[in-house]
Structures are given as structure tokens and as C-alpha cells.
Design a protein around this motif. Sequence first.
Motif, PDB file in Angstrom:
ATOM      1  N   GLN A 150      -4.017   1.711   1.233  1.00 50.08           N
ATOM      2  CA  GLN A 150      -3.602   2.868   2.036  1.00 50.08           C
ATOM      3  C   GLN A 150      -4.407   2.953   3.339  1.00 50.08           C
ATOM      4  N   LEU A 151      -5.720   2.674   3.214  1.00 50.94           N
ATOM      5  CA  LEU A 151      -6.574   2.721   4.394  1.00 50.94           C
ATOM      6  C   LEU A 151      -6.158   1.644   5.401  1.00 50.94           C
ATOM      7  N   ALA A 152      -5.822   0.464   4.905  1.00 49.34           N
ATOM      8  CA  ALA A 152      -5.376  -0.612   5.796  1.00 49.34           C
ATOM      9  C   ALA A 152      -4.075  -0.230   6.484  1.00 49.34           C
ATOM     10  N   ASN A 153      -3.166   0.414   5.712  1.00 49.74           N
ATOM     11  CA  ASN A 153      -1.904   0.868   6.320  1.00 49.74           C
ATOM     12  C   ASN A 153      -2.147   1.920   7.392  1.00 49.74           C
ATOM     13  N   CYS A 154      -3.071   2.842   7.078  1.00 48.86           N
ATOM     14  CA  CYS A 154      -3.405   3.890   8.063  1.00 48.86           C
ATOM     15  C   CYS A 154      -4.030   3.277   9.318  1.00 48.86           C
TER      16      CYS A 154
END
Length: 442
Positions: free
Chosen positions: A60-64
Motif C-alpha cells: 500500500q505504501l509503495a502504491n501511495c
Amino acid sequence: MDRFARQINAVQRRTETLNQSLAEPSVLQPGLLVQAFNQLHDALEELRVTHNELLNQKEQLANCYQSAELERQRYRNLFDFAPDAYLITDRDGHIIDANRAAANLFQLQIHSLNVWANRSLIDFLPQHQHHAFHHQLQRLPSEQTLKDWEVIFCKQNGQTFPATISVNTVKNLDDEIHFHWLIRDISARKQAEEAQAIKSENLQLQETVRLKSQFMAMMSHELRTPMHIILGFAQLLLRQPYQLLAPQLKNMVERIYNNAKHLLTLIEDILDFTALESGKLSLNSQQFNLAELIQTVTQELQHLAERKKLSLLIEVQLQNPSIIGDSDRVRQILVNLLDNAIKFTEKGSVILEVYEASENRIAIVVRDTGIGISKNDIQFIFQEFRQVNQTYSRTHGGTGLGLAIVDKLVKLMLGTITVESQLGEGSTFKVELPRGVKSAEC
């Protein structure tokens, strides 16, 4: 992360407990061993779950981060390729960032990495605007915004251009004040405004000229009527038998008649000029004898030359003196040129030459030995209400319309007029007219 760390510590403690139990067989009990392995199994299960959660959070952090990077790049593209000039400065006006439009506006090399290095926005303002700019910078932190402030900017090559500035005050994550500047070149708008202003002034000027012409025409007609009456009664008095009118009274009537005639001539000049200027003067062309017209005109003006002891000479060299045109207007040209020459000549002569300039054109030349015209004044002599020598104009009178009327009449007849003169040595006016001038309206 704290939760994961606590779970790691718990597994480590249980592992140490299990190791101690295995190292001391005397205290090892089957139930304790099973319990220890169960706790270790539970701890490892919790670690697996937590590990999966961390993987999900990492994803999720990478997507954000990817979304934020895309948004940042989109904003950068909008900033860099915006049609208007955008700049970011600190609170002292030093440039932190600027887009391509800003570099193009100030004619800077956009491919240079240090194009904005050590530059302040004030560097692009002329010296006389520096104080006002500093004053605005000091007010911006409290006022937050500035809308459509008009200034003059300087390009890298020194050229100036008008622009409007709009500013917003922004604080970054470190609570530092930055100013976001929007700069628009308004040269085209200013040019359009100036063109519109010139157009409005021209319309007002045209209306003023129209009203002036209308007023002059009306006044000339109103003045001409009583002058004709004065002249008529003066002529009636002069026609009375000599014994019915005392010599002193006759002299007075003659002075009334002569001055009234002179005043009527001035009124006629104003009326003719007004008609020419407003485009309402018509030509009444017919065949007439130019040589006979010249003879009549010079006889009428001979007394003016004799009064000043001037020689009035005529040289007519025409194989065919018959031409087609408006004889009254040609007469007006001759009278104005000859009267002007006599008026401004104190000694010597006035010469009128008429000859065939070409197969279809007639030349009329008036030479005098008068005061002459300076080179600086020649360009103005055909302007209305203007006489070169104001002392002479006061001495000899006149409206200052004679040459202006001649110039307009010659152009109306599709002719040309030129002048050559030396100050103190006299002047030469040359008019060329077509042999045939059709009836026309100015």
C-alpha cells in the motif's frame, strides 16, 4: 512496527525458556515441554500474520508513493509547461523555482541548469520601481495576496515590457514563507488600448472638424449676407450725382465700400476653405480662354503693384490658350498667388509666366523679389491659418488661408504646386494643371 517488535521479543523469551528447559533435564517435564512448544507455535503464527500485514502495508505504501510521484510529476509538468510565467521566491524575492514560460518571458536560456541561480525578481525591474517592489514584499506576509499589480519588467537583452503580477503567500512544511508569482505580459493589451484610444481621439477630432466646418460655413453665410447689403447701399450712394454728396461724405462712403469689399473677400476665403475641407466644393468646368482670364486678373491687380511701385510683368506663351476647367477657381488661384507676391514684395517686380508644360498640361509660374521663405518654413506654407512672417501678417492682414485654398484647389483639379524660395531673395510658385478638368465635387 511496535507490535511486530513486541511479538519478536515474546518469541525470543519463549525460545530462551525452552532452551533452559532442554538444558536442565532434571526439571524437564513433558507437560512443560508441550506447553513451551505450543507457545512457540502461537508466537510464530502471530509473526507470520504480522509479516503478512507488513507486506500488505508495504505494498500500500509503495502504491501511495507511486501515486504521489505521479501527482508530483503531473504538477511539475503543469508548472513547467504552463502558458503563463510562474515563479516561486522566498520572502526576500530570491527565485527558488520558475517555469519555462518565465525563462522565455525574460529571454533566459531554459536549458541552463543555473539559469535562476542567485537571481532575485527585483533584478528584472527597472531601478525606479525597486522601492515600490520592496514595499510590496514587506506587506505580502500580512496581506497574503496581491492581484493584478501593473509593473514594467526588463528582459535579459534590456528591452522592457508591461506586465501584471499576482502573488499568493504559501508556507512550506518547515513553516517558511514562500511567494508564488504569476506574471503576464500585457503588451498586446496595452497596444490594443492605445489603438482604441487613438481611434476614439480620431473620432472626436473628426467630429470637432465637422462641427467647426459646419459653424464656419454657417457664420460665413450669415456674415456674407449683411456685407452684400452694405456694399449695395455703398454703391448706390457712390452713384448719386456729385453735387448731392459732399466730397467728405463721398470719401467716407468709398472707405466703407473698399473695407466692406475687403472683408467680403476674407469671408469668401473662409467659406471656400470650409467647403474644400468638408469636401463640398464643386467644379463647374467649361471651355474658356486662359490668356484672356490672365489679362483680366492682372488688370484688376495692377493698381496694387503700382501703389508699391512694383513692376507687374506678364509672359504668356500658349499656342492654344483655350482650356477646359472652372474659370472661377483658376481665377482664384491666380489672384491668391499674385496678391500674395505683391503683398510680400517691397521692391523689384512680380512676374507671371504661363506656358505649356507638356502636351496636356499648363504651367502657371509666379515669381517675386520679396522677403522669401526660409527652408524651415516652406513645409508649413500650405497649412491653413498660418503665415510665415507674423510681423508681415499683422502689417498686411489676411486670414492665412490663401495658399491653403490654392493648394486644395490645385489638388481638386488634379494638378500640382511647388515652391522654391531663398530668404530675402524672393519666391517662385509653380502650378501645373491639366488642359481639361471635368466637373467634379471635392
